[in-house]
Design an enzyme around this catalytic site. Sequence first.
Site, PDB file in Angstrom:
ATOM      1  N   ASP A 116       0.855  -1.182   0.000  1.00 11.81           N
ATOM      2  CA  ASP A 116       0.000   0.000   0.000  1.00 11.81           C
ATOM      3  C   ASP A 116       0.893   1.234   0.000  1.00 11.81           C
ATOM      4  O   ASP A 116       1.574   1.516   0.990  1.00 11.81           O
ATOM      5  CB  ASP A 116      -0.891  -0.037   1.249  1.00 11.81           C
ATOM      6  CG  ASP A 116      -1.829   1.142   1.364  1.00 11.81           C
ATOM      7  OD1 ASP A 116      -1.698   2.114   0.595  1.00 11.81           O
ATOM      8  OD2 ASP A 116      -2.697   1.101   2.255  1.00 11.81           O
ATOM      9  N   ILE A 117       0.897   1.973  -1.076  1.00 13.74           N
ATOM     10  CA  ILE A 117       1.772   3.131  -1.225  1.00 13.74           C
ATOM     11  C   ILE A 117       1.513   4.177  -0.147  1.00 13.74           C
ATOM     12  O   ILE A 117       2.412   4.913   0.240  1.00 13.74           O
ATOM     13  CB  ILE A 117       1.661   3.721  -2.648  1.00 13.74           C
ATOM     14  CG1 ILE A 117       2.863   4.632  -2.955  1.00 13.74           C
ATOM     15  CG2 ILE A 117       0.330   4.456  -2.835  1.00 13.74           C
ATOM     16  CD1 ILE A 117       2.976   5.017  -4.411  1.00 13.74           C
TER      17      ILE A 117
ATOM     18  N   ASN B 269      -5.776  12.414 -11.589  1.00 15.75           N
ATOM     19  CA  ASN B 269      -6.484  12.887 -12.782  1.00 15.75           C
ATOM     20  C   ASN B 269      -6.149  14.370 -12.938  1.00 15.75           C
ATOM     21  O   ASN B 269      -5.531  14.980 -12.073  1.00 15.75           O
ATOM     22  CB  ASN B 269      -7.994  12.625 -12.678  1.00 15.75           C
ATOM     23  CG  ASN B 269      -8.636  13.331 -11.505  1.00 15.75           C
ATOM     24  OD1 ASN B 269      -8.387  14.506 -11.253  1.00 15.75           O
ATOM     25  ND2 ASN B 269      -9.471  12.613 -10.766  1.00 15.75           N
TER      26      ASN B 269
ATOM     27  N   SER C 149      -1.033   4.879 -14.896  1.00 19.46           N
ATOM     28  CA  SER C 149      -1.878   4.627 -16.072  1.00 19.46           C
ATOM     29  C   SER C 149      -2.284   3.169 -16.266  1.00 19.46           C
ATOM     30  O   SER C 149      -2.939   2.847 -17.252  1.00 19.46           O
ATOM     31  CB  SER C 149      -1.245   5.156 -17.363  1.00 19.46           C
ATOM     32  OG  SER C 149      -1.307   6.567 -17.408  1.00 19.46           O
TER      33      SER C 149
ATOM     34  N   GLY D 186      -4.267   1.301 -14.321  1.00 21.93           N
ATOM     35  CA  GLY D 186      -5.594   0.971 -13.814  1.00 21.93           C
ATOM     36  C   GLY D 186      -6.653   1.304 -14.846  1.00 21.93           C
ATOM     37  O   GLY D 186      -6.620   0.816 -15.981  1.00 21.93           O
TER      38      GLY D 186
ATOM     39  N   GLY E 199      -9.046   4.439  -7.369  1.00 24.72           N
ATOM     40  CA  GLY E 199      -7.756   3.750  -7.338  1.00 24.72           C
ATOM     41  C   GLY E 199      -6.756   4.377  -6.392  1.00 24.72           C
ATOM     42  O   GLY E 199      -7.090   4.803  -5.284  1.00 24.72           O
ATOM     43  N   VAL E 200      -5.510   4.460  -6.834  1.00 30.94           N
ATOM     44  CA  VAL E 200      -4.419   5.017  -6.040  1.00 30.94           C
ATOM     45  C   VAL E 200      -4.730   6.469  -5.663  1.00 30.94           C
ATOM     46  O   VAL E 200      -4.500   6.897  -4.531  1.00 30.94           O
ATOM     47  CB  VAL E 200      -3.080   4.941  -6.818  1.00 30.94           C
ATOM     48  CG1 VAL E 200      -1.991   5.734  -6.125  1.00 30.94           C
ATOM     49  CG2 VAL E 200      -2.646   3.504  -6.994  1.00 30.94           C
ATOM     50  N   ASP E 201      -5.252   7.221  -6.606  1.00 36.59           N
ATOM     51  CA  ASP E 201      -5.572   8.626  -6.381  1.00 36.59           C
ATOM     52  C   ASP E 201      -6.522   8.786  -5.193  1.00 36.59           C
ATOM     53  O   ASP E 201      -6.262   9.565  -4.268  1.00 36.59           O
ATOM     54  CB  ASP E 201      -6.197   9.197  -7.656  1.00 36.59           C
ATOM     55  CG  ASP E 201      -6.359  10.705  -7.650  1.00 36.59           C
ATOM     56  OD1 ASP E 201      -5.783  11.384  -6.775  1.00 36.59           O
ATOM     57  OD2 ASP E 201      -7.071  11.210  -8.533  1.00 36.59           O
TER      58      ASP E 201
ATOM     59  N   TYR F  10      -6.992   3.746 -16.669  1.00 34.15           N
ATOM     60  CA  TYR F  10      -6.510   4.391 -17.889  1.00 34.15           C
ATOM     61  C   TYR F  10      -6.069   3.381 -18.945  1.00 34.15           C
ATOM     62  O   TYR F  10      -5.820   3.730 -20.083  1.00 34.15           O
ATOM     63  CB  TYR F  10      -5.383   5.366 -17.581  1.00 34.15           C
ATOM     64  CG  TYR F  10      -5.847   6.675 -16.962  1.00 34.15           C
ATOM     65  CD1 TYR F  10      -7.132   6.849 -16.458  1.00 34.15           C
ATOM     66  CD2 TYR F  10      -4.992   7.753 -16.874  1.00 34.15           C
ATOM     67  CE1 TYR F  10      -7.546   8.041 -15.894  1.00 34.15           C
ATOM     68  CE2 TYR F  10      -5.396   8.957 -16.316  1.00 34.15           C
ATOM     69  CZ  TYR F  10      -6.675   9.086 -15.828  1.00 34.15           C
ATOM     70  OH  TYR F  10      -7.074  10.276 -15.276  1.00 34.15           O
TER      71      TYR F  10
END
Length: 167
Positions: A9-10, A23, A116, A118, A31-33, A120
Amino acid sequence: MAIRIIQGDITQLDVDAIVNAANSSLLGGGGVDGAIHRAAGPELVAKCRLLGGCSTGEAKITKGYRLIARHVIHTVGPVWRGGVNNEAQLLKSCYLNSLQLAREHELESIAFPAISCGIYGFPIRQAVEIAYTTASDWLDLNHSAIDICFVCFGEDMEKEYLRFSER
């Protein structure tokens, strides 16, 4: 100089900066964002509102707020459209611009998600090659001692990074 590959987990990493696969609004998403925004708290979105968004391939930096990481570098990866719309160069720019910000802010460690890959839709094998090669070349060219970590959310992504790193 070191490049590490880990699964995890970042948002839980103790590094100078984590990279957010953002985005263009920089105001959070999935997601990560979304995970980074949730973990950093409302101060992050408040600061991001002041940044005026971000273009694909570019990067901007903020504090980490409630994260363990001291900074978040936000970069907007390209949406995959078949590979004929400069996607590879734009993805490479995400890594280069993020690394440049890390150097400008004298950071010693940075962690990247699979930008990109995920929603994207960037092909994983190609994205991993771009990420790893760009980071490795940047370290060599800049004689940098920054530690770079590629953080994989799942086992399949980790295997792809490990396969590429062993070449």
